[in-house]
Design a protein around this motif. Structure first.
Motif, PDB file in Angstrom:
ATOM      1  N   VAL A 109       0.842  -1.200   0.000  1.00 21.07           N
ATOM      2  CA  VAL A 109       0.000   0.000   0.000  1.00 21.07           C
ATOM      3  C   VAL A 109       0.875   1.248   0.000  1.00 21.07           C
ATOM      4  CG1 VAL A 109      -1.631   1.334   1.373  1.00 21.07           C
ATOM      5  CG2 VAL A 109      -1.962  -1.113   1.079  1.00 21.07           C
ATOM      6  N   MET A 110       1.935   1.224   0.807  1.00 22.36           N
ATOM      7  CA  MET A 110       2.791   2.411   0.892  1.00 22.36           C
ATOM      8  C   MET A 110       3.549   2.637  -0.425  1.00 22.36           C
ATOM      9  SD  MET A 110       3.706   5.028   2.304  1.00 22.36           S
ATOM     10  CE  MET A 110       2.990   5.138   3.920  1.00 22.36           C
ATOM     11  N   ILE A 111       3.961   1.546  -1.080  1.00 22.37           N
ATOM     12  CA  ILE A 111       4.654   1.708  -2.364  1.00 22.37           C
ATOM     13  C   ILE A 111       3.692   2.285  -3.409  1.00 22.37           C
ATOM     14  CG2 ILE A 111       5.725   0.411  -4.245  1.00 22.37           C
ATOM     15  CD1 ILE A 111       6.846  -1.457  -2.039  1.00 22.37           C
ATOM     16  N   HIS A 112       2.453   1.824  -3.388  1.00 26.34           N
ATOM     17  CA  HIS A 112       1.440   2.367  -4.291  1.00 26.34           C
ATOM     18  C   HIS A 112       1.204   3.849  -4.002  1.00 26.34           C
ATOM     19  CE1 HIS A 112      -2.325   2.911  -6.390  1.00 26.34           C
ATOM     20  NE2 HIS A 112      -2.926   3.220  -5.259  1.00 26.34           N
ATOM     21  N   ARG A 113       1.162   4.180  -2.723  1.00 29.11           N
ATOM     22  CA  ARG A 113       0.925   5.555  -2.320  1.00 29.11           C
ATOM     23  C   ARG A 113       2.071   6.454  -2.801  1.00 29.11           C
ATOM     24  NH1 ARG A 113       1.474   9.727  -1.265  1.00 29.11           N
ATOM     25  NH2 ARG A 113       0.898  11.179   0.387  1.00 29.11           N
ATOM     26  N   LEU A 114       3.303   5.954  -2.731  1.00 29.79           N
ATOM     27  CA  LEU A 114       4.448   6.748  -3.205  1.00 29.79           C
ATOM     28  C   LEU A 114       4.438   6.861  -4.734  1.00 29.79           C
ATOM     29  CD1 LEU A 114       7.047   5.309  -0.727  1.00 29.79           C
ATOM     30  CD2 LEU A 114       6.315   7.679  -0.844  1.00 29.79           C
ATOM     31  N   GLY A 339       9.913  14.279   8.327  1.00 28.43           N
ATOM     32  CA  GLY A 339       8.725  13.473   8.062  1.00 28.43           C
ATOM     33  C   GLY A 339       8.189  12.844   9.338  1.00 28.43           C
ATOM     34  N   LEU A 340       9.093  12.245  10.116  1.00 25.16           N
ATOM     35  CA  LEU A 340       8.669  11.609  11.371  1.00 25.16           C
ATOM     36  C   LEU A 340       8.101  12.664  12.317  1.00 25.16           C
ATOM     37  CD1 LEU A 340      11.617   9.130  11.890  1.00 25.16           C
ATOM     38  CD2 LEU A 340       9.265   8.534  11.409  1.00 25.16           C
ATOM     39  N   GLY A 341       8.734  13.858  12.320  1.00 26.90           N
ATOM     40  CA  GLY A 341       8.246  14.941  13.182  1.00 26.90           C
ATOM     41  C   GLY A 341       6.859  15.403  12.750  1.00 26.90           C
ATOM     42  N   THR A 342       6.645  15.490  11.443  1.00 24.34           N
ATOM     43  CA  THR A 342       5.333  15.901  10.935  1.00 24.34           C
ATOM     44  C   THR A 342       4.268  14.894  11.338  1.00 24.34           C
ATOM     45  OG1 THR A 342       6.511  16.752   9.022  1.00 24.34           O
ATOM     46  CG2 THR A 342       4.112  16.641   8.864  1.00 24.34           C
ATOM     47  N   PRO A 355       5.360  11.841   2.258  1.00 21.11           N
ATOM     48  CA  PRO A 355       6.524  10.972   2.470  1.00 21.11           C
ATOM     49  C   PRO A 355       7.426  10.911   1.246  1.00 21.11           C
ATOM     50  CG  PRO A 355       4.579   9.655   2.127  1.00 21.11           C
ATOM     51  CD  PRO A 355       4.114  11.072   2.205  1.00 21.11           C
ATOM     52  N   ASP A 356       6.919  11.398   0.102  1.00 20.13           N
ATOM     53  CA  ASP A 356       7.712  11.303  -1.124  1.00 20.13           C
ATOM     54  C   ASP A 356       8.863  12.300  -1.140  1.00 20.13           C
ATOM     55  OD1 ASP A 356       5.274  12.951  -1.194  1.00 20.13           O
ATOM     56  OD2 ASP A 356       6.178  13.727  -3.039  1.00 20.13           O
ATOM     57  N   LEU A 357       8.915  13.195  -0.141  1.00 18.41           N
ATOM     58  CA  LEU A 357      10.011  14.164  -0.102  1.00 18.41           C
ATOM     59  C   LEU A 357      11.334  13.493   0.241  1.00 18.41           C
ATOM     60  CD1 LEU A 357       8.288  17.164   1.662  1.00 18.41           C
ATOM     61  CD2 LEU A 357       8.885  16.919  -0.746  1.00 18.41           C
ATOM     62  N   GLU A 372       5.582   8.707   9.076  1.00 14.26           N
ATOM     63  CA  GLU A 372       4.953  10.009   8.846  1.00 14.26           C
ATOM     64  C   GLU A 372       3.436   9.867   8.751  1.00 14.26           C
ATOM     65  OE1 GLU A 372       6.542  12.217   5.585  1.00 14.26           O
ATOM     66  OE2 GLU A 372       4.849  13.615   5.550  1.00 14.26           O
ATOM     67  N   GLU A 373       2.976   8.827   8.053  1.00 15.55           N
ATOM     68  CA  GLU A 373       1.536   8.754   7.802  1.00 15.55           C
ATOM     69  C   GLU A 373       0.770   8.000   8.893  1.00 15.55           C
ATOM     70  OE1 GLU A 373       0.706   7.935   3.619  1.00 15.55           O
ATOM     71  OE2 GLU A 373       1.105  10.097   3.531  1.00 15.55           O
ATOM     72  N   LEU A 374       1.444   7.125   9.614  1.00 14.89           N
ATOM     73  CA  LEU A 374       0.751   6.398  10.688  1.00 14.89           C
ATOM     74  C   LEU A 374       1.171   6.889  12.064  1.00 14.89           C
ATOM     75  CD1 LEU A 374       0.921   2.766   9.301  1.00 14.89           C
ATOM     76  CD2 LEU A 374      -0.997   4.333   9.245  1.00 14.89           C
ATOM     77  N   GLY A 375       2.219   7.712  12.120  1.00 14.16           N
ATOM     78  CA  GLY A 375       2.634   8.280  13.390  1.00 14.16           C
ATOM     79  C   GLY A 375       3.369   7.286  14.270  1.00 14.16           C
ATOM     80  N   LEU A 376       3.725   7.753  15.446  1.00 16.80           N
ATOM     81  CA  LEU A 376       4.436   6.904  16.391  1.00 16.80           C
ATOM     82  C   LEU A 376       3.611   5.662  16.717  1.00 16.80           C
ATOM     83  CD1 LEU A 376       6.820   6.550  18.368  1.00 16.80           C
ATOM     84  CD2 LEU A 376       5.443   7.707  20.068  1.00 16.80           C
ATOM     85  N   VAL A 377       2.296   5.856  16.858  1.00 15.66           N
ATOM     86  CA  VAL A 377       1.429   4.739  17.250  1.00 15.66           C
ATOM     87  C   VAL A 377       1.433   3.660  16.173  1.00 15.66           C
ATOM     88  CG1 VAL A 377      -0.938   4.119  17.805  1.00 15.66           C
ATOM     89  CG2 VAL A 377       0.012   6.226  18.674  1.00 15.66           C
TER      90      VAL A 377
END
Lengths: 497, 158
Positions: A109-114, A339-342, A355-357, A372-377
């Motif tokens: 899913v993440m590769i598709h998203r990128l 990214g992680l901070g965002t 995340p593509d940055l 970045e997209e799912l956060g720390l949790v």
């Protein structure tokens, strides 16, 4: 590789699963866990499909029924794997397959998203549209699951691997060394000479496969030499040093492998192999002196590498001062940290971040993209999956009866968990960045294939470790005088049916 | 997409992920419960068997203390067992050194696991037999069961 399969442990017990013990007491019927596996796989399919739907929604794309078909296809692939495991390794650990399926699905899913992000970027800049890589990864997933099943079918019991100790060791070292001798045209990608490229067809990363071969070699070798290694040898400064001839082959394999990797600038794999060897020697002999020798050797090696190799120095400098040159050498790591901070605690939501940055977001930095997209949790949940995967592998190693199985399971599990540590540690700036793929998540056929083979071996070991023990029936009469009998082979195989 | 739905799906997906982790841990827990039930059943079975068998014959659940060779050129040899692993084969460093053309250099191994010895064939050419069955995976050795390697037969005794 052909593996002899004259003896099929486990087949007998399946045909006549005992309901009672020889003495008449009923056995505790322990569930094989296959139902749990199927249930978890359904849950995984739901999670992955909803992840895909979220990405599409957040990217303002229309939801269509096609998504459901993707989800169903994903489930069918793992459903088939489940059915085959049910028939050839029915006592296997029920958690390994679902955990792997979840990680693989989220990676897809993440590769598709990128892919979507890269296409959008190209559209904005007016460039040619990049070809999406998610379909390629999807094909690789299918191939890898097929390989998983083939390994499971060919290797009926992990002890058959013991017969190929030196063959596997030698083959792995040679395979590992191939990119170093090939001309750069056939072996270099992004400055790392660690590939075997067949132009126009495909490229593979031999290190991923050699890693597994070397772990099997080390496990088998150490089991054979365990007693001598832990007793014989000279005592120097309170440490017992082994005799050269006892440890020779392993030492040679390790030095050659590390040398090749160092020359190819594949520091990550070098670090991984070194730690796995060290841990396996420690597990086999139970002597802390090995850890001390290894760590001293590591410190010396790391210092020399830092002094002598400019690329090692660069990695360490970026690690210590990423913001010294944030738009050039430190760019990747700085973007990853931003990214992680965002993402923060709960993330931006799937498909809603940028995340593509980060360069190489779909291979080395996929954990940063997920973070970045799912956060720390969310990232914690993913790391928990790896933790559980490693724990189940070690569990299989603890429960299996033979020493080779123990050492192999522990070595394979450790290598996988340690690889995750090296990758995530690098991305989060805990340790210097080394180029390793995240198992099951990253884009890359070799990595996926090799990791599925690794899981197939763990499934095989867990099958023998969880198989209920058949206690041999009490002896009918003394057989002391019995001599060799001629028994037709057909009788031996089918005699207990 | 409306911001509210985005927020809800964001949290919802994270909950879904942890639901999976929770389900996995539930499976591990039930696995552990069965493992402990196995141990309990085994010990109660052993207790019952002890009670039944006491007057007659050797007690199969007792820890073996000695290995006795009953046939072959080493016949009569007794090896007292401590918790060490016993290597059997033609190699000089074996615990039981066999001079038998039908035995391999490192033929078989007996290891103590808990209270019983496990017999493991080390990839021998002619095989190791417990009673009449060829040993392919490690098997527990009951007291008094003959183990045959080539021309040598031995058994464990309390």
């Amino acid at each position: 590789m052909s593996v002899e399969s004259a003896e099929v442990p486990g087949k007998r017990s399946r045909r006549s699963a005992p309901q009672t013990n020889p003495d008449g007491t009923p056995t505790v019927r322990r569930p094989t866990g296959r139902a749990a596996e199927l249930g978890l796989l359904i849950l995984v399919a739901i999670i992955v499909t909803s992840a895909l739907a979220l990405v599409e929604l957040n990217q303002n794309r229309a939801l269509s029924l096609a998504l459901l078909w993707y989800g169903l296809a994903f489930f069918v692939v793992f459903g088939v794997a489940h059915l085959i495991v049910r028939s050839i390794a029915r006592y296997a650990d029920p958690l390994l397959l679902p955990l792997v399926a979840l990680l693989n699905g989220l990676g897809l899913v993440m590769i598709h998203r990128l892919d979507l992000a890269n296409t959008a970027k190209a559209l904005r800049a007016g460039d040619d549209l990049p070809s999406p890589i998610a379909p390629t990864q999807l094909v690789w997933t299918g191939v890898a699951v097929a390989f998983f099943l083939v390994v499971l079918m060919v290797i009926k019991h992990h002890s058959t691997l013991q017969r190929y100790t030196y063959t596997l060791g030698l083959a792995s070292v040679v395979f590992l060394a191939v990119p170093a001798v090939l001309p750069a045209r056939f072996s270099e990608v992004n400055g790392a000479k660690i590939w075997i490229k067949i132009p126009g067809a495909f490229s593979i990363q031999p290190a991923e496969f050699a890693k597994i071969g070397l772990i099997i070699f080390a496990a088998s070798f150490l089991v054979a030499k365990r007693t001598v290694l832990s007793t014989a040898g000279k005592r120097v400064l309170g440490l017992v040093l082994p005799r050269a001839r006892d440890l020779g082959p392993l030492l040679i394999a390790m030095v050659v492998a590390l040398g090749v990797l160092f020359m190819g600038k594949d520091l990550g794999t070098a670090l991984l192999l070194f730690s796995v060897f060290l841990v396996m020697v420690y597990m086999a002999t139970g002597r802390a002196s090995w850890l001390i020798i290894g760590l001293l050797g590591f410190a010396a090696g790391a210092y020399i590498a830092y002094r002598e190799f400019s690329h090692v120095r660069l990695r360490v400098d970026i690690w210590l001062h990423p913001f010294a040159d944030p738009s050039n050498t430190g760019y990747q790591l700085v973007q990853s940290l931003f990214g992680l901070g965002t993402g923060g605690i709960f993330g931006t939501g799937l498909g809603a971040g940028r995340p593509d940055l980060v360069p190489f977001a779909n291979t080395d930095f996929i954990t940063a993209a997920l973070g970045e997209e799912l956060g720390l949790v969310g990232l914690t949940a993913i790391l928990l999956c790896y933790l559980l995967l490693g724990a189940r592998g070690l569990r299989a190693g603890l429960a299996v009866k033979d020493n080779f199985g123990k050492l192999l399971a522990a070595g394979l599990s450790f290598s996988m968990v340690f690889q995750v540590f090296v990758v995530v540690g690098g991305v989060t700036r805990l340790i210097p960045l080394t180029g390793l793929t995240t198992p099951f998540l990253s884009y890359g056929g070799s990595s996926l294939l090799a990791n599925y083979i690794l899981i197939a071996l763990l499934v095989r070991i867990s099958h023998s470790s969880r198989m209920p023990v058949e206690r041999p029936a009490p002896p009918p009469a003394p057989l002391n005088e019995a001599m060799t009998e001629m028994v037709p082979i057909g009788d031996l195989r089918g005699g207990t049916a | 997409m409306p911001a509210l739905i985005l927020q809800l799906t964001r949290v919802g997906f994270l909950l879904l992920l942890f639901l999976f982790v929770y389900a996995v841990i539930r499976v591990i827990r039930s696995d552990l419960r069965y493992a402990s039930a196995d141990v309990a059943a085994a010990s109660s079975r052993r207790a019952r068997k002890d009670a039944r068998r006491q007057p007659t014959g050797p007690d199969p659940s007792a820890v073996p203390r000695v290995l006795v060779v009953t046939a072959g050129h080493l016949s009569g040899t007794r090896i007292p067992l401590n918790s060490n692993t016993i290597l059997i084969g033609r190699a000089d460093d074996s615990t039981l050194v066999l001079e038998d053309d039908y035995a391999s250099t490192r033929h078989a191994r007996l290891t103590l696991q808990g209270t019983s010895y496990w017999l493991e064939d080390l990839g021998s050419t002619n095989g190791t037999y417990l009673d009449r069955t060829r040993v392919s995976t490690p098997v527990p050795v009951p007291i008094g069961s003959p183990i045959r390697i080539g021309r040598t037969v031995f058994e464990l005794r309390p």
